[in-house]
Enzyme design. Structure first.
Site, PDB file in Angstrom:
ATOM      1  N   LYS A  48       0.819  -1.220   0.000  1.00 50.07           N
ATOM      2  CA  LYS A  48       0.000   0.000   0.000  1.00 50.07           C
ATOM      3  C   LYS A  48       0.848   1.263   0.000  1.00 50.07           C
ATOM      4  O   LYS A  48       0.440   2.284  -0.552  1.00 50.07           O
ATOM      5  CB  LYS A  48      -0.991   0.000   1.173  1.00 50.07           C
ATOM      6  CG  LYS A  48      -2.034  -1.104   1.011  1.00 50.07           C
ATOM      7  CD  LYS A  48      -3.332  -0.851   1.723  1.00 50.07           C
ATOM      8  CE  LYS A  48      -4.371  -1.846   1.231  1.00 50.07           C
ATOM      9  NZ  LYS A  48      -5.635  -1.814   1.882  1.00 50.07           N
ATOM     10  N   LYS A  63      -5.225 -10.029  -6.363  1.00 46.83           N
ATOM     11  CA  LYS A  63      -6.495 -10.222  -5.644  1.00 46.83           C
ATOM     12  C   LYS A  63      -7.524  -9.180  -6.072  1.00 46.83           C
ATOM     13  O   LYS A  63      -7.166  -8.045  -6.439  1.00 46.83           O
ATOM     14  CB  LYS A  63      -6.283 -10.222  -4.129  1.00 46.83           C
ATOM     15  CG  LYS A  63      -6.132  -8.874  -3.486  1.00 46.83           C
ATOM     16  CD  LYS A  63      -6.406  -8.953  -1.980  1.00 46.83           C
ATOM     17  CE  LYS A  63      -6.439  -7.534  -1.431  1.00 46.83           C
ATOM     18  NZ  LYS A  63      -7.211  -7.335  -0.251  1.00 46.83           N
ATOM     19  N   LYS A  92     -10.774  -3.369  -3.679  1.00 46.20           N
ATOM     20  CA  LYS A  92     -11.552  -2.131  -3.783  1.00 46.20           C
ATOM     21  C   LYS A  92     -10.757  -1.051  -4.489  1.00 46.20           C
ATOM     22  O   LYS A  92     -11.321  -0.191  -5.149  1.00 46.20           O
ATOM     23  CB  LYS A  92     -11.859  -1.585  -2.385  1.00 46.20           C
ATOM     24  CG  LYS A  92     -12.743  -2.432  -1.525  1.00 46.20           C
ATOM     25  CD  LYS A  92     -13.073  -1.617  -0.263  1.00 46.20           C
ATOM     26  CE  LYS A  92     -13.515  -2.474   0.886  1.00 46.20           C
ATOM     27  NZ  LYS A  92     -12.498  -2.589   1.942  1.00 46.20           N
TER      28      LYS A  92
HETATM   29  N1  AQP Z   1     -10.039 -10.634  -2.918  1.00 43.71           N
HETATM   30  C1  AQP Z   1     -10.414 -11.061  -1.725  1.00 43.71           C
HETATM   31  N2  AQP Z   1     -10.738 -12.354  -1.531  1.00 43.71           N
HETATM   32  C2  AQP Z   1     -11.137 -12.804  -0.310  1.00 43.71           C
HETATM   33  N3  AQP Z   1     -11.257 -12.007   0.765  1.00 43.71           N
HETATM   34  C3  AQP Z   1     -10.949 -10.706   0.617  1.00 43.71           C
HETATM   35  N4  AQP Z   1     -10.961  -9.656   1.473  1.00 43.71           N
HETATM   36  C4  AQP Z   1     -10.569  -8.539   0.806  1.00 43.71           C
HETATM   37  N5  AQP Z   1     -10.292  -8.820  -0.456  1.00 43.71           N
HETATM   38  C5  AQP Z   1     -10.529 -10.171  -0.634  1.00 43.71           C
HETATM   39  C6  AQP Z   1     -11.364  -9.743   2.864  1.00 43.71           C
HETATM   40  O1  AQP Z   1     -12.400  -8.811   3.098  1.00 43.71           O
HETATM   41  C7  AQP Z   1     -12.309  -8.351   4.451  1.00 43.71           C
HETATM   42  C8  AQP Z   1     -12.399  -6.866   4.484  1.00 43.71           C
HETATM   43  O2  AQP Z   1     -11.313  -6.304   3.782  1.00 43.71           O
HETATM   44  P1  AQP Z   1     -10.858  -4.834   4.087  1.00 43.71           P
HETATM   45  O3  AQP Z   1     -11.983  -3.934   4.001  1.00 43.71           O
HETATM   46  O4  AQP Z   1     -10.101  -4.811   5.353  1.00 43.71           O
HETATM   47  O5  AQP Z   1      -9.923  -4.477   2.891  1.00 43.71           O
HETATM   48  P2  AQP Z   1      -8.651  -5.157   2.304  1.00 43.71           P
HETATM   49  O6  AQP Z   1      -8.316  -6.465   2.913  1.00 43.71           O
HETATM   50  O7  AQP Z   1      -7.575  -4.160   2.319  1.00 43.71           O
HETATM   51  O8  AQP Z   1      -9.104  -5.529   0.837  1.00 43.71           O
HETATM   52  P3  AQP Z   1      -9.823  -4.742  -0.274  1.00 43.71           P
HETATM   53  O9  AQP Z   1     -11.277  -4.819  -0.058  1.00 43.71           O
HETATM   54  O10 AQP Z   1      -9.374  -5.268  -1.552  1.00 43.71           O
HETATM   55  O11 AQP Z   1      -9.354  -3.244  -0.149  1.00 43.71           O
HETATM   56  P4  AQP Z   1      -8.038  -2.574  -0.729  1.00 43.71           P
HETATM   57  O12 AQP Z   1      -8.253  -2.356  -2.164  1.00 43.71           O
HETATM   58  O13 AQP Z   1      -7.989  -1.299   0.049  1.00 43.71           O
HETATM   59  O14 AQP Z   1      -6.877  -3.485  -0.466  1.00 43.71           O
HETATM   60  C9  AQP Z   1     -11.004  -8.881   5.022  1.00 43.71           C
HETATM   61  O15 AQP Z   1     -11.305 -10.024   5.840  1.00 43.71           O
HETATM   62  C10 AQP Z   1     -10.247  -9.310   3.814  1.00 43.71           C
HETATM   63  O16 AQP Z   1      -9.365 -10.369   4.086  1.00 43.71           O
END
Ligand code: AQP
Length: 353
Positions: free
Chosen positions: A122, A215, A218
């Protein structure tokens, strides 16, 4: 006069997890986390949090943060979590999270945080310019979980390393203060549990629809890389039909998916949404055209996700109702976390109550 502290009590089984209000919730968040939150709620005491303080580790526009916070709460409820039975709240309403995070900043070692791959991803190349909060994110996550002395944490695979760090922090706290914990009446010396990650499940890591090695996320600039929970049937159909695949038809055997990340990802999504085994899906679609499989996946995804998206839209339209649920949840969360913080203060030797 010093009021004698009540003896420390042992922890008991409890589930905690959180989701950041940082943009469009997607199928990965649903299959990796939110769907599993729903599955756990019948048998466990659960605390589900919209982690808005994590969201500000990267710049967030205030009005967008509000909208996204309500949207994540709406997703929890639309997916089936009962806010009367379980606790749904936003993190910034419960000050115990920030307070415990500071204490954990003094327990965790810099070397531990330096190993965190999410920070490296990040922060990117401009690490000097990343916020201190982004670096300390895992200690706040440890505080989120341990403020409830939670024993089980359903998360996607990307959070495994942070969970390991939480366990390290819990263990070091217990070790550093073992004598004091025992003196305060907890014979085991184990004030904090070492929380278990619940990562298993059919889709712990859903991949991007544009690149099966990344992966689903968002923050991916391409909206075609993900299926958002609020996408309507047309958007879902377009995204699945445009999803990257290779020129080969689907294999008839599971082993044939090796080294075919895009095909494997779509089959995994199908399996997770349908509750079917991969082998049975390949038995049905193996050898056939990709388009036949994709059409079936569109139907399945629309059937499973559209009701959630519709309910989310309905819920976010009534902002005051969502805010009331978050307020009520925060009061109940404080009733659990504040006594834990009082005990932590007592253990650490801080004066006052
Ligand atoms: N691609 C994924 N597959 C399975 N689980 C996922 N999670 C996120 N992406 C996947 C799980 O969703 C929960 C919430 O995630 P978060 O809001 O803490 O954000 P994050 O893990 O940083 O992932 P995002 O949604 O993709 O956001 P960005 O783009 O900011 O990195 C967690 O339990 C996570 O494991």
């Amino acid at each position: 006069m010093t009021i004698p502290a009540a003896p420390l009590t042992p922890y008991r089984p409890r589930v905690f997890s959180g989701v950041q209000p940082t943009g469009n919730l997607h199928l990965g968040n649903y299959l990796g986390a939110i769907k599993r939150f729903v599955d756990l709620q019948d048998e466990h005491e659960c605390v589900y949090c919209v982690v808005d303080m994590h969201a500000i580790t990267l710049p967030q526009a205030p009005l967008e943060l509000r909208r996204a916070t309500r949207e994540v709460a709406a997703a929890f409820i639309a997916a089936g979590i009962d806010p009367k039975k379980q606790i749904i709240f936003n993190q910034s309403q419960v000050s115990a999270h920030a307070e415990l995070a500071w204490i954990f900043n003094c327990i965790a070692r810099i070397g531990w945080l330096n190993r965190m791959t999410q920070f490296k991803e990040k922060a990117g190349k401009d690490r000097e310019n990343a916020s201190v909060g982004l670096y300390a994110y895992p200690t706040l996550m440890a505080a989120d979980i341990l403020a409830y002395r939670a024993t089980h944490v359903p998360v996607g695979e990307d959070q495994k390393q942070h969970l390991e760090l939480t366990r390290d922090i819990a263990q070091k706290f217990n070790f550093d203060f073992a004598d004091r914990i025992r003196a305060l009446g907890l014979e085991s010396g184990e004030f904090f549990p070492l929380p278990e990650p619940l990562i298993a499940g059919p889709a712990p890591r859903v991949m991007s629809l544009r690149d099966g090695t990344k992966k689903m996320s968002k923050s991916d600039p391409s909206d075609y890389s993900r299926i958002n929970l609020t996408d309507d049937a047309d958007a879902i159909a377009q995204k699945v039909r445009k999803a990257k695949t290779d020129p080969e038809p689907l294999p008839g055997e599971v082993a044939g998916l090796a080294a075919r990340p895009e095909a494997e990802n779509l089959v995994t999504i199908f399996a997770a949404l349908s509750g079917r085994e991969t082998a049975s899906i390949l038995g049905e679609f193996g050898g056939g055209q990709f388009s036949t499989f994709k059409n079936a996946l569109v139907d399945l995804a629309v059937e499973k996700l559209s009701p959630i998206g519709e309910e989310m839209r309905r819920l976010v339209d009534d902002a005051s109702a969502i805010d009331a649920i978050l307020l009520d949840g925060a009061e109940r969360a404080r009733a659990l976390a504040d006594p834990v913080l009082r005990q932590v203060r007592e253990i650490m030797g801080f004066l006052g109550r």
